[in-house]
Design an enzyme around this catalytic site. Sequence first.
Site, PDB file in Angstrom:
ATOM      1  NE  ARG A 173     -85.014 -27.062  40.863  1.00  0.00           N
ATOM      2  CZ  ARG A 173     -84.280 -28.084  41.232  1.00  0.00           C
ATOM      3  NH1 ARG A 173     -83.126 -28.294  40.651  1.00  0.00           N
ATOM      4  NH2 ARG A 173     -84.689 -28.919  42.160  1.00  0.00           N
ATOM      5  CE  LYS A 203     -79.541 -33.242  47.612  1.00  0.00           C
ATOM      6  NZ  LYS A 203     -79.595 -31.823  47.462  1.00  0.00           N
ATOM      7  CB  SER A 258     -76.027 -29.493  42.147  1.00  0.00           C
ATOM      8  OG  SER A 258     -76.076 -28.135  42.434  1.00  0.00           O
ATOM      9  CG  HIS A 311     -77.493 -23.071  42.998  1.00  0.00           C
ATOM     10  ND1 HIS A 311     -76.681 -24.117  42.622  1.00  0.00           N
ATOM     11  CD2 HIS A 311     -78.533 -23.634  43.668  1.00  0.00           C
ATOM     12  CE1 HIS A 311     -77.194 -25.261  43.064  1.00  0.00           C
ATOM     13  NE2 HIS A 311     -78.325 -24.997  43.685  1.00  0.00           N
TER      14      HIS A 311
HETATM   15  O1  PNS Z   1     -79.657 -27.807  48.093  1.00  0.00           O
HETATM   16  P1  PNS Z   1     -80.475 -28.664  49.020  1.00  0.00           P
HETATM   17  O2  PNS Z   1     -79.748 -29.974  49.307  1.00  0.00           O
HETATM   18  O3  PNS Z   1     -81.878 -28.877  48.546  1.00  0.00           O
HETATM   19  O4  PNS Z   1     -80.562 -27.865  50.408  1.00  0.00           O
HETATM   20  C1  PNS Z   1     -81.218 -28.425  51.516  1.00  0.00           C
HETATM   21  C2  PNS Z   1     -80.757 -27.713  52.803  1.00  0.00           C
HETATM   22  C3  PNS Z   1     -79.256 -27.802  52.921  1.00  0.00           C
HETATM   23  C4  PNS Z   1     -81.188 -26.269  52.784  1.00  0.00           C
HETATM   24  C5  PNS Z   1     -81.425 -28.449  54.001  1.00  0.00           C
HETATM   25  O5  PNS Z   1     -81.169 -29.806  53.935  1.00  0.00           O
HETATM   26  C6  PNS Z   1     -80.951 -27.911  55.336  1.00  0.00           C
HETATM   27  O6  PNS Z   1     -81.419 -26.881  55.779  1.00  0.00           O
HETATM   28  N1  PNS Z   1     -79.999 -28.630  55.989  1.00  0.00           N
HETATM   29  C7  PNS Z   1     -79.461 -28.236  57.271  1.00  0.00           C
HETATM   30  C8  PNS Z   1     -79.977 -29.160  58.390  1.00  0.00           C
HETATM   31  C9  PNS Z   1     -81.386 -28.775  58.771  1.00  0.00           C
HETATM   32  O7  PNS Z   1     -81.646 -27.698  59.252  1.00  0.00           O
HETATM   33  N2  PNS Z   1     -82.316 -29.716  58.555  1.00  0.00           N
HETATM   34  C10 PNS Z   1     -83.721 -29.506  58.837  1.00  0.00           C
HETATM   35  C11 PNS Z   1     -84.407 -28.879  57.627  1.00  0.00           C
HETATM   36  S1  PNS Z   1     -86.113 -28.637  57.878  1.00  0.00           S
END
Ligand code: PNS
Length: 166
Positions: free
Chosen positions: A97, A48, A135, A22
Amino acid sequence: MSANRPVIAIYPGSFDPITLGHEDIARRTLQIADRLIIAVAHTATQSKTSLFAVDERVELIQEVFQGDDRVEVLAFKGLLVDFCRERGVRFVIRGLRAVSDFEYELQMAQMNRELWDALETVFLAPELDYSFLSSSLVREVAGLGGDVTRFVSPSVWTRLQAKLAR
Ligand code: PNS
């Protein structure tokens, strides 16, 4: 980048905890953006089991980027697009990745653009050394007593040890 209008990007994620992968993506972003908001989501798309509370994750990231005033670390609730729109930020950064990340990332990027068509998702590739790093693997390996010091910053490792000792 422009002198008149700084480019601001948002790097959203769960960051539970922030890894060197990150950090690498964040530093690469600062080569193409003037400012970066690292945004820790209360709601992740892929559910998660969390280790650190959102506020703790924010603190960890702040420690890592201490002294770099181009970086701001915030938590957000609700939709990412709303968080971006409220701040007038049109660039979302995500790390890619491997090909296995692609489907999930493309789905999120397309959905976000459906929700706000001004939002662009920019994918950055991390350093090859971090292409296997996540993570969730750090949590699992550390939780089972493995050495993750090569994968996280020293301050994160210290907090990880304290958390797992409880
Ligand atoms: O590190 P991650 O868990 O892969 O990140 C995912 C994240 C947090 C970027 C995504 O789940 C997110 O944007 N969550 C906020 C809620 C939201 O907007 N959901 C719709 C996504 S299309």
